[in-house]
Design an enzyme around this catalytic site. Structure first.
Site, mmCIF file in Angstrom:
data_model
loop_
_atom_site.group_PDB
_atom_site.id
_atom_site.type_symbol
_atom_site.label_atom_id
_atom_site.label_comp_id
_atom_site.label_asym_id
_atom_site.label_seq_id
_atom_site.Cartn_x
_atom_site.Cartn_y
_atom_site.Cartn_z
ATOM 1 N N TYR A 70 1.007 -1.007 0.010
ATOM 2 C CA TYR A 70 -0.173 0.021 -0.025
ATOM 3 C C TYR A 70 0.779 1.334 -0.058
ATOM 4 O O TYR A 70 1.868 1.451 0.765
ATOM 5 C CB TYR A 70 -0.864 -0.037 1.218
ATOM 6 C CG TYR A 70 -1.891 1.101 1.492
ATOM 7 C CD1 TYR A 70 -2.904 1.420 0.710
ATOM 8 C CD2 TYR A 70 -1.560 2.298 2.209
ATOM 9 C CE1 TYR A 70 -3.708 2.416 0.720
ATOM 10 C CE2 TYR A 70 -2.315 3.455 2.220
ATOM 11 C CZ TYR A 70 -3.571 3.493 1.598
ATOM 12 O OH TYR A 70 -3.999 4.552 1.813
ATOM 13 N N ASP A 123 9.093 2.672 0.207
ATOM 14 C CA ASP A 123 8.016 3.444 0.972
ATOM 15 C C ASP A 123 8.366 2.986 2.761
ATOM 16 O O ASP A 123 7.804 1.948 2.948
ATOM 17 C CB ASP A 123 6.844 2.762 0.620
ATOM 18 C CG ASP A 123 5.503 3.623 1.151
ATOM 19 O OD1 ASP A 123 5.698 4.088 2.422
ATOM 20 O OD2 ASP A 123 4.446 3.501 0.716
ATOM 21 N N LYS A 128 4.150 8.661 9.592
ATOM 22 C CA LYS A 128 3.800 7.832 10.810
ATOM 23 C C LYS A 128 4.766 8.218 11.999
ATOM 24 O O LYS A 128 4.781 9.209 12.662
ATOM 25 C CB LYS A 128 3.877 6.442 10.517
ATOM 26 C CG LYS A 128 2.505 6.348 9.478
ATOM 27 C CD LYS A 128 2.280 4.751 9.407
ATOM 28 C CE LYS A 128 1.060 4.508 8.531
ATOM 29 N NZ LYS A 128 -0.438 4.815 8.780
#
Length: 432
Positions: A142, A244, A272
């Site tokens: 994702y 990522d 995050k």
């Protein structure tokens, strides 16, 4: 009265003004949909005053734990001088220098507001640098909710086609076919297949993008040598390798997965854990590539980029992380994972746990390993949902997809409480 009465009332009210009653489709999947009043350390308190030991970390960001005083105090002091200048401030230089110091690939950096934005910028830079259009991504990975990357993130097998040549599958209504026309999809962790694919299509590819640990599907680590193989192939074919690290960054190690595994990408995206709950993300990488943005060849803009609050939060967070005992958090994760394995064996339950230290995945499956997305489909999702609900009722909050996050605020006593709670649940006759 229901344990979640107040949350139920708030959710009913929210549906009259918020689409679906939530502000993110991911949250719409939570059952019951909870509302929270406060959080500190490893604990959260909901609108009904229920207290939870938290392993969700708000989908990952709260790596220092909730409401860390050092971060909040620094943000408060910084924002009292101003919040948004529409110009530069010294703290963003200090943040960039901090990232440059700890992240192997970070010769240069740019800041934005979300991981999705950072990924979008990375792909744009890769295309400008190579003069090529296509990107290669992997099933189950994702990379945000933008049209071109929200592809084959969780496809059904009937849609995905053959394993050796998967079809790019859009994940949302409203995605244009043209948005995914330049996306090649492969299963992850297969060195032979990516080698063969790049032999055929390497000259067309601007970038290969991946999660260096497949956190969004079963928390799958790379096979030994896999990251090195992809790194070598990208160098051979002049392809930009993008990690990522929105989840793995600052979590597996101070320098992210690239530091943990010793493999350096050309570009990497972070978010995050980078700012412990404040909305900032980063694109970092080789100076030669980021020069495409610096010389204005590639547009990267944003009114709220590097605003004072999020920059201060990220700087304070990284300062805290530089003092953090990562070995302790990895050990806590391993202790919890091993304890869960022992309990599963004790009660004869088909449970597979895999991951890396502060992030691991629990699946109810007969498989002895999960190596790529299609393996991850062989699990009992219903049983996991029942387990997550039972844990919630006993005051332990887990992510519904089976991913467990540990923070610097967790301790040995929390691990013991968790294992005792799991033992109580799995001892029930319905689990035998």
């Amino acid at each position: 009265m229901s344990r979640y009465q107040r949350s139920a009332e708030l959710f009913e009210r929210a549906q009259k003004s918020l689409a679906g009653g939530v502000s993110s489709n991911v949250r719409a999947l939570a059952q019951p949909p909870l509302y929270f009043r406060s959080a500190a350390g490893a604990r959260m308190v909901d609108a009904d005053e229920n207290v939870y030991l938290d392993y969700t970390l708000s989908q990952g960001p709260m790596f220092l734990g909730h409401s860390p005083p050092g971060v909040l105090d620094f943000v408060e002091r910084a924002m009292r001088n101003g919040q948004l200048y529409g110009a530069q401030h010294e703290l963003e230089i200090e943040l960039a220098e901090s990232i440059q110091r700890v992240v192997p690939c970070a010769e240069s950096a740019r800041f934005c507001n979300s991981g999705s934005e950072a990924v979008h910028a990375a792909i744009r830079v890769a295309r400008a640098h190579t003069g090529r259009d296509k990107i290669l991504k992997f099933e189950g990975h994702y990379h945000g909710w933008y049209d071109e990357t929200l592809v084959s993130a969780a496809p059904g097998l009937e849609q995905a086609g053959p394993r050796e040549a998967p079809k790019p599958v859009p994940a949302s209504g409203g995605q244009l076919a043209s948005a995914i026309a330049n996306v090649i999809v492969l299963p992850w962790n297969d060195s032979d297949l990516i080698n063969a694919t790049l032999q055929s299509h390497g000259h067309e590819l601007a970038a290969v993008i991946m999660e260096p640990v497949m956190c969004n599907s079963s928390c799958i680590p790379p096979k030994p040598g896999y990251l090195e193989t992809v790194r070598d192939l990208c160098t051979q074919y002049g392809i930009v390798l993008i990690f990522d690290e929105v989840i793995t960054g600052f979590r597996l190690a101070l320098g992210g997965a690239q530091s943990f595994f010793g493999v350096t990408p050309d570009l990497a995206t972070f978010g995050k854990a980078m700012a412990n709950g404040f909305p900032i993300a980063c694109l970092a990488g080789r100076r030669e590539l980021l020069e495409r943005i610096a010389n204005l060849q590639v547009n990267h803009s944003g009114t709220y980029n590097s605003n004072v609050m999020v920059t201060a939060a990220a700087y304070a967070t990284i300062c805290e992380l530089e003092r953090l005992d990562y070995q302790r958090i990895h050990q806590l994760g391993e202790t919890l994972a091993n304890g869960l394995r022992d309990l599963a064996a004790k009660f004869g339950l088909p449970v597979l746990i895999q991951g890396v230290g502060p992030a691991f995945h629990l699946a109810f499956t007969e498989r002895d390993s999960i190596l790529h997305y299609r393996d991850s489909l062989e699990n009992d999702g219903l049983r996991n949902s029942v387990f997550v609900g039972a844990m919630l009722d006993k005051g332990i909050r887990l992510l519904s997809r089976g991913l467990w996050y540990l923070s610097a605020a967790h301790n040995e006593a929390d691990i013991q409480i968790t294992l005792e709670t799991v033992e109580d649940i799995w001892r029930e006759p319905s689990w035998s």
